[in-house]
Design an enzyme around this catalytic site. Structure first.
Site, PDB file in Angstrom:
ATOM      1  N   ASN A 141       0.846  -1.190   0.000  1.00 55.11           N
ATOM      2  CA  ASN A 141       0.000   0.000   0.000  1.00 55.11           C
ATOM      3  C   ASN A 141       0.881   1.240   0.000  1.00 55.11           C
ATOM      4  O   ASN A 141       1.407   1.649   1.025  1.00 55.11           O
ATOM      5  CB  ASN A 141      -0.916  -0.018   1.232  1.00 55.11           C
ATOM      6  N   ASN A 146      -5.988   6.358  -0.999  1.00 59.27           N
ATOM      7  CA  ASN A 146      -6.872   5.850  -2.068  1.00 59.27           C
ATOM      8  C   ASN A 146      -7.448   4.468  -1.752  1.00 59.27           C
ATOM      9  O   ASN A 146      -7.971   3.800  -2.628  1.00 59.27           O
ATOM     10  CB  ASN A 146      -6.126   5.825  -3.415  1.00 59.27           C
ATOM     11  N   ASP A 147      -7.364   4.055  -0.485  1.00 58.13           N
ATOM     12  CA  ASP A 147      -7.798   2.686  -0.149  1.00 58.13           C
ATOM     13  C   ASP A 147      -9.282   2.464  -0.405  1.00 58.13           C
ATOM     14  O   ASP A 147      -9.700   1.372  -0.782  1.00 58.13           O
ATOM     15  CB  ASP A 147      -7.506   2.370   1.321  1.00 58.13           C
ATOM     16  N   ASP A 343      -7.236 -14.254 -19.213  1.00 58.20           N
ATOM     17  CA  ASP A 343      -7.979 -15.016 -18.217  1.00 58.20           C
ATOM     18  C   ASP A 343      -8.978 -15.965 -18.884  1.00 58.20           C
ATOM     19  O   ASP A 343      -9.478 -15.682 -19.970  1.00 58.20           O
ATOM     20  CB  ASP A 343      -8.731 -14.012 -17.331  1.00 58.20           C
ATOM     21  N   GLU A 372      -4.870 -18.401 -19.984  1.00 52.85           N
ATOM     22  CA  GLU A 372      -5.070 -19.342 -18.891  1.00 52.85           C
ATOM     23  C   GLU A 372      -6.053 -20.409 -19.346  1.00 52.85           C
ATOM     24  O   GLU A 372      -7.245 -20.156 -19.445  1.00 52.85           O
ATOM     25  CB  GLU A 372      -5.645 -18.609 -17.670  1.00 52.85           C
TER      26      GLU A 372
HETATM   27 CA    CA Z   1      -3.848   2.429  -1.211  1.00 56.99          CA
END
Ligand code: CA
Length: 628
Positions: A141, A146-147, A343, A372
């Site tokens: 982090n 910006n979490d 994916d 994948e």
């Molecule tokens: Ca963050």
């Protein structure tokens, strides 16, 4: 992407919006996608998606030298128009106006045709590279501001819950590029960074999960703000290229989140594969290459949904196919990508995949694409890549994730030696490489975000750990490692895959330890890191391991020997998988060892001055560079 989980049938089928939106509002243009384009592209056609209330009811015009609006398509939903443009090779960069007219009113939107940057892009990834796979939410982090955002559907971030977002971001990755480079990594592959602005999803009867892994797109043209947005991504790409490193993006063509704006207001009735009631994919890719397969089985594999909350895209719709292909090119050009990991490859329309690969390869001839396809045998794996088999369908995919190597390497470490088992699994696997057009383009791995962690699968046996990593970094293919495997992160997917997606120790404020630093790596962790580093740096500096030939010998008595060799160098890799020391007579390897009288074990720098008989301690691997 996760594999099929059995509880899905319990979840009720999500009703697909039956009535396409009709509004009384005056026409407007809210989106034009791709959001910009470039002059000087090899492909001179472009199809713009124009979206807004009644956007499909307008008459469009463009007046810009070199650009022609060839055709405007209307579709079932009046909120969409598709504009076919040609862009002459001589067209200059600049901003054009897209003018829409309806009922005597006219509105216009600026659209930029940029000049292409000189930044390296489409460099491709090859067997000289070493790929590091990480999940940006779980690595580091770098920007706690910006979490989480109150105006996003999932407003939470909490490192204490394995199912919620943790706040890791691209700034965090940037701050640890020294660490990756020290480890010998040349190429970064992150789980998707595209916006996943979605509500928590019922991933199992007892848990709600965030889209922290990134595979649930809600807006193709946005990089998730919680990762730092497009600016942080461009910055990271530049920083990688300045270090001579490469960037791979993770594509999902098969499905989107049911919170994707395009699912909420569907362009056409066939944009998504529709079923009378929720229908899961069979996950039986055999039906695609099986000469005896029923059409209904193929249909179920390709057009069944991956989960009830991941609407399955119908790539036979030509507008959707163009949309996905142009997005891949737009992303490559915007973020200067060097490769694509795709994916859920085996769930996509096969003709679409070939068309998409071809379009990328036409713009970027060295582009590396590796899908994948979670399969269990070489024939199945070969079907999804360029191969030497006469299937009804000929894939043009340059590479692929090597799930067959993955299974064989783990078996080789876990099983007792016998006719077909133990190291014979690895031997038998390489022995079938003739099915592939180029087995050197398979991306090998020992674990990933969808599997149990490597160390746990091998019973936390450090001798086995060394063997597997040595095979990974000295055998054929393009090696990749999953974040944390180098510092002995472990766990089974029990109770869920969140257990194999724990935070990298040191990447988060509440991390009790910091394993990015040598001082934070104790005992075996330091040994593990140093082993990976030693092998990766040796590989990087040893072209014989990139492009040299491979010769392997029939395993005897639990001892497996292969060579990598070219005109300049011969390297002997010997594994004793048994619990007893073995004395290996080398006379049967004379084809490769003739003229060599000594060797250096690159794992411990020990010099062997007599090569007639080599002592292999129990459960060990040696990497011997031969010398005259
Ligand atoms: Ca963050």
């Amino acid at each position: 992407m996760i594999r099929f989980i059995g509880w899905l049938c319990l979840v009720s089928y999500i009703t697909v919006a039956g009535a396409l939106a009709q509004t009384g509002a005056p026409p407007a243009i809210q989106r034009i996608e791709p959001t910009n384009w470039w002059v000087g592209m090899k492909q001179t056609t472009l199809q713009l998606l124009v979206y807004g209330p009644q956007a499909g009811t307008m008459t469009y015009s463009i007046n810009y030298p070199g650009v022609q609006l060839v055709k405007t398509h209307q579709v079932e939903n009046p909120n969409y128009a598709f504009l076919d443009l040609t862009i002459a090779p001589t067209t200059k960069a600049g901003t054009l106006q897209i003018v829409g007219k309806a009922a005597g009113k006219s509105l216009s939107r600026a659209y930029e045709l940029k000049a292409r940057s000189r930044e390296p892009k489409g460099q491709g990834v090859n067997s000289a590279d070493f790929i590091y796979l990480l999940m940006p939410d779980r690595f580091a982090n770098g920007n706690p501001s910006n979490d989480k955002f109150d105006d996003m559907l999932d407003k939470q971030a909490d490192t204490k819950s394995p199912y919620l977002r943790h706040g890791g971001d691209l700034q965090g990755v940037m701050e640890h590029l020294d660490y990756l480079q020290e480890l010998g990594v040349t190429t970064l592959w992150m789980t998707p960074v595209i916006e996943n602005d979605e509500a928590l999803k019922q991933e199992a009867p007892d848990r709600m999960q965030a889209g922290y892994h990134g595979y649930h797109f809600t807006d193709h043209y946005r990089i998730d703000r919680r990762f730092g947005g497009a600016d942080a991504y461009v910055k990271l790409s530049k920083a990688l290229h300045q270090r001579g490193m490469k960037l791979v993006q993770d594509a999902v063509y098969n499905h989107v989140s049911n919170d994707h704006w395009m699912f909420k207001d569907q362009p056409t009735k066939d944009w998504f594969n529709q079923w009378p009631a929720y229908t899961s994919s069979s996950h039986k890719e055999q039906s695609l290459y099986d000469p005896y397969a029923a059409e209904s089985d193929r249909n179920l594999q390709l057009n069944g949904w991956f989960t009830p909350f991941l609407p399955d895209l119908n790539q036979r719709n030509p507008f959707l196919a163009n949309y996905l292909i142009q997005h891949a090119i737009w992303s490559t050009e915007t973020f200067n990508l060097d490769g694509w990991r795709v994916d859920t490859y085996k769930y996509n329309d096969l003709d679409f995949l070939n068309r998409c690969n071809q379009a990328l390869l036409r713009e970027y001839p060295n582009m590396f694409i590796f899908g994948e396809s979670w399969v269990g045998n070489p024939v199945a794996q070969a079907f999804f890549v360029k191969n030497n088999i006469k299937f009804d369908f000929a894939s043009n995919q340059p590479g692929g994730l090597d799930f067959v190597f993955f299974g064989a390497a783990l078996d080789a470490l876990k099983q007792n030696f016998s006719w077909d088992d133990g190291v014979n699994r690895l031997y038998n696997t390489f022995a079938q490489d003739a099915v592939y057009a180029d087995p050197m383009k398979l991306v090998t791995f020992l674990d990933n975000h969808d599997t149990d962690r490597y160390l746990s699968m091998i019973g936390e046996d450090f001798n086995k750990y060394k063997m597997g990593l040595t095979w990974l970094l000295t055998a054929r293919g393009i090696p990749s490692i999953y974040y944390g495997t180098e510092v002995l992160m472990k766990n089974f997917k029990n109770p869920s895959d969140a257990e194999v997606r724990r935070d990298f120790p040191g990447g988060f404020k509440d991390s009790p330890e910091n394993k990015f630093l040598a001082s934070g790596r104790a005992g075996k962790e330091a040994d593990a890191f140093n082993l990976v580093k030693k092998l990766a740096i040796y590989r990087k500096n040893t072209p014989t391991l990139h492009s040299g030939k491979l010769m392997q010998y029939v395993p005897q008595d639990g001892v497996y020997v292969y060579f990598r060799y070219d005109a300049n160098k011969t390297i002997l890799i010997a594994t004793n998988s048994m619990d007893q020391e073995k004395s290996m007579e080398t006379s049967r390897f004379s084809e490769r060892m003739k003229g060599y009288s000594q060797a250096r074990n690159i794992l411990n720098d020990e010099v062997l001055r007599d090569l007639k008989t080599i002592k292999l301690p129990a459960k060990t691997v040696m990497v011997l560079e031969l010398a005259k």
